[in-house]
Design a protein around this motif. Structure first.
Motif, PDB file in Angstrom:
ATOM      1  N   TYR A 128       0.776  -1.236   0.000  1.00 41.04           N
ATOM      2  CA  TYR A 128       0.000   0.000   0.000  1.00 41.04           C
ATOM      3  C   TYR A 128       0.809   1.288   0.000  1.00 41.04           C
ATOM      4  CZ  TYR A 128      -3.598  -3.376   0.465  1.00 41.04           C
ATOM      5  OH  TYR A 128      -4.412  -4.452   0.214  1.00 41.04           O
ATOM      6  N   LEU A 129       2.121   1.192  -0.063  1.00 43.41           N
ATOM      7  CA  LEU A 129       2.916   2.383  -0.311  1.00 43.41           C
ATOM      8  C   LEU A 129       3.910   2.129  -1.445  1.00 43.41           C
ATOM      9  CD1 LEU A 129       3.607   5.302   0.324  1.00 43.41           C
ATOM     10  CD2 LEU A 129       5.292   4.462   1.981  1.00 43.41           C
ATOM     11  N   TYR A 130       4.660   1.045  -1.349  1.00 45.74           N
ATOM     12  CA  TYR A 130       5.705   0.808  -2.353  1.00 45.74           C
ATOM     13  C   TYR A 130       5.119   0.513  -3.728  1.00 45.74           C
ATOM     14  CZ  TYR A 130       8.948   0.415   1.615  1.00 45.74           C
ATOM     15  OH  TYR A 130       9.688   0.633   2.735  1.00 45.74           O
ATOM     16  N   VAL A 131       4.091  -0.311  -3.810  1.00 47.77           N
ATOM     17  CA  VAL A 131       3.515  -0.630  -5.124  1.00 47.77           C
ATOM     18  C   VAL A 131       2.998   0.624  -5.817  1.00 47.77           C
ATOM     19  CG1 VAL A 131       1.649  -1.848  -6.316  1.00 47.77           C
ATOM     20  CG2 VAL A 131       3.102  -3.070  -4.689  1.00 47.77           C
ATOM     21  N   PRO A 132       2.197   1.472  -5.145  1.00 50.26           N
ATOM     22  CA  PRO A 132       1.776   2.700  -5.836  1.00 50.26           C
ATOM     23  C   PRO A 132       2.965   3.583  -6.252  1.00 50.26           C
ATOM     24  CG  PRO A 132       0.440   2.363  -3.889  1.00 50.26           C
ATOM     25  CD  PRO A 132       1.533   1.346  -3.841  1.00 50.26           C
ATOM     26  N   MET A 133       4.022   3.583  -5.443  1.00 51.69           N
ATOM     27  CA  MET A 133       5.197   4.385  -5.780  1.00 51.69           C
ATOM     28  C   MET A 133       5.959   3.787  -6.966  1.00 51.69           C
ATOM     29  SD  MET A 133       5.326   7.014  -3.831  1.00 51.69           S
ATOM     30  CE  MET A 133       7.041   7.492  -3.926  1.00 51.69           C
ATOM     31  N   LEU A 134       5.966   2.480  -7.074  1.00 46.52           N
ATOM     32  CA  LEU A 134       6.623   1.825  -8.210  1.00 46.52           C
ATOM     33  C   LEU A 134       5.921   2.125  -9.531  1.00 46.52           C
ATOM     34  CD1 LEU A 134       7.412  -1.650  -6.607  1.00 46.52           C
ATOM     35  CD2 LEU A 134       9.108  -0.067  -7.549  1.00 46.52           C
ATOM     36  N   ILE A 173       3.683  12.437  -5.067  1.00 48.40           N
ATOM     37  CA  ILE A 173       3.169  11.518  -6.084  1.00 48.40           C
ATOM     38  C   ILE A 173       1.710  11.146  -5.823  1.00 48.40           C
ATOM     39  CG2 ILE A 173       3.425   9.179  -7.021  1.00 48.40           C
ATOM     40  CD1 ILE A 173       6.475   9.540  -6.681  1.00 48.40           C
ATOM     41  N   LEU A 174       1.381  10.882  -4.567  1.00 52.84           N
ATOM     42  CA  LEU A 174       0.019  10.454  -4.218  1.00 52.84           C
ATOM     43  C   LEU A 174      -0.885  11.656  -3.985  1.00 52.84           C
ATOM     44  CD1 LEU A 174       1.055   7.744  -1.581  1.00 52.84           C
ATOM     45  CD2 LEU A 174       0.432   7.346  -3.974  1.00 52.84           C
ATOM     46  N   ASN A 175      -2.137  11.535  -4.382  1.00 54.75           N
ATOM     47  CA  ASN A 175      -3.081  12.613  -4.099  1.00 54.75           C
ATOM     48  C   ASN A 175      -3.725  12.378  -2.720  1.00 54.75           C
ATOM     49  OD1 ASN A 175      -5.491  10.967  -4.370  1.00 54.75           O
ATOM     50  ND2 ASN A 175      -5.304  11.167  -6.594  1.00 54.75           N
ATOM     51  N   ASP A 176      -4.480  13.340  -2.227  1.00 55.39           N
ATOM     52  CA  ASP A 176      -5.052  13.261  -0.881  1.00 55.39           C
ATOM     53  C   ASP A 176      -5.989  12.064  -0.712  1.00 55.39           C
ATOM     54  OD1 ASP A 176      -3.616  15.474  -0.124  1.00 55.39           O
ATOM     55  OD2 ASP A 176      -5.287  16.878  -0.358  1.00 55.39           O
ATOM     56  N   THR A 177      -6.768  11.785  -1.726  1.00 58.40           N
ATOM     57  CA  THR A 177      -7.687  10.637  -1.659  1.00 58.40           C
ATOM     58  C   THR A 177      -6.906   9.338  -1.536  1.00 58.40           C
ATOM     59  OG1 THR A 177      -9.304  11.845  -2.998  1.00 58.40           O
ATOM     60  CG2 THR A 177      -9.571   9.457  -2.853  1.00 58.40           C
ATOM     61  N   GLN A 178      -5.846   9.203  -2.313  1.00 59.53           N
ATOM     62  CA  GLN A 178      -5.005   8.003  -2.236  1.00 59.53           C
ATOM     63  C   GLN A 178      -4.377   7.865  -0.847  1.00 59.53           C
ATOM     64  OE1 GLN A 178      -2.576   9.139  -5.689  1.00 59.53           O
ATOM     65  NE2 GLN A 178      -2.918   7.072  -6.491  1.00 59.53           N
ATOM     66  N   LYS A 179      -3.901   8.966  -0.295  1.00 55.07           N
ATOM     67  CA  LYS A 179      -3.235   8.931   1.013  1.00 55.07           C
ATOM     68  C   LYS A 179      -4.164   8.400   2.103  1.00 55.07           C
ATOM     69  CE  LYS A 179      -0.292  12.803  -0.229  1.00 55.07           C
ATOM     70  NZ  LYS A 179      -0.078  14.244  -0.077  1.00 55.07           N
ATOM     71  N   THR A 180      -5.424   8.807   2.075  1.00 60.95           N
ATOM     72  CA  THR A 180      -6.355   8.331   3.110  1.00 60.95           C
ATOM     73  C   THR A 180      -6.861   6.930   2.795  1.00 60.95           C
ATOM     74  OG1 THR A 180      -8.207   9.493   2.064  1.00 60.95           O
ATOM     75  CG2 THR A 180      -7.073  10.635   3.841  1.00 60.95           C
ATOM     76  N   SER A 181      -7.106   6.638   1.553  1.00 65.17           N
ATOM     77  CA  SER A 181      -7.580   5.300   1.193  1.00 65.17           C
ATOM     78  C   SER A 181      -6.503   4.253   1.424  1.00 65.17           C
ATOM     79  CB  SER A 181      -8.092   5.322  -0.246  1.00 65.17           C
ATOM     80  OG  SER A 181      -7.479   4.419  -1.061  1.00 65.17           O
TER      81      SER A 181
END
Length: 151
Positions: free
Chosen positions: A53-59, A124-132
């Motif tokens: 939930y952090l590394y995969v979206p960053m990859l 890189i992540l938007n606010d919605t992504q950060k909370t989800s």
């Protein structure tokens, strides 16, 4: 405002730091085994959920490739140390030397992640992504922790 992935991860990081500190101050015996088991479970549950939930979206973003790969490599180094420590008695010079290595690896990883990686991820992540991602991380972490405790 809802919890972000970074807040959820920092909470786990604080637990990891505390457990390592207690483990380093402990004497050989049942309490040390309990602390080591708690740290092993915390790290395993945290790594699995963090990688998803952090590394995969960053990859998925070119800007996050290098940092994510470095962080994954850090996880593997710590996993190897944990595995080596599990196969030995929880006493002796070799075990305490590996604990010192683990502590150093862990503290370096957490410092780099919190000071550099989180800032990059914040861009890189938007606010919605950060909370989800925080909700998904919490759920996944709890599931891993439950399974590991049952073993």
């Amino acid at each position: 405002m809802s919890e972000t992935i970074f807040e959820a991860l920092r909470e786990s990081h604080a637990t990891q730091r505390s457990l390592v500190r207690k483990l380093q101050r402990s004497e050989p015996g049942p309490h040390r085994v309990e602390l080591f088991t708690a740290l092993r479970i915390e790290l395993a549950a945290h790594e699995a959920a963090e990688e998803r939930y952090l590394y995969v979206p960053m990859l998925m973003d070119d800007r996050g490739l290098h940092s994510s790969r470095d962080a994954l490599a850090d996880h593997h180094k710590m996993d190897d140390l944990i595995e080596e420590m599990q196969t030995r008695s929880h006493a002796g010079r070799s075990w305490t030397a590996n604990l010192a290595k683990l502590s150093e690896e862990l503290h370096d990883h957490l410092r780099e992640e919190e000071k550099i990686f989180f800032q990059l991820a914040g861009k890189i992540l938007n606010d919605t992504q950060k909370t989800s991602l925080a909700k998904k991380y919490r759920k996944d972490f709890a599931g891993h922790e439950k399974r590991l405790l049952a073993e």
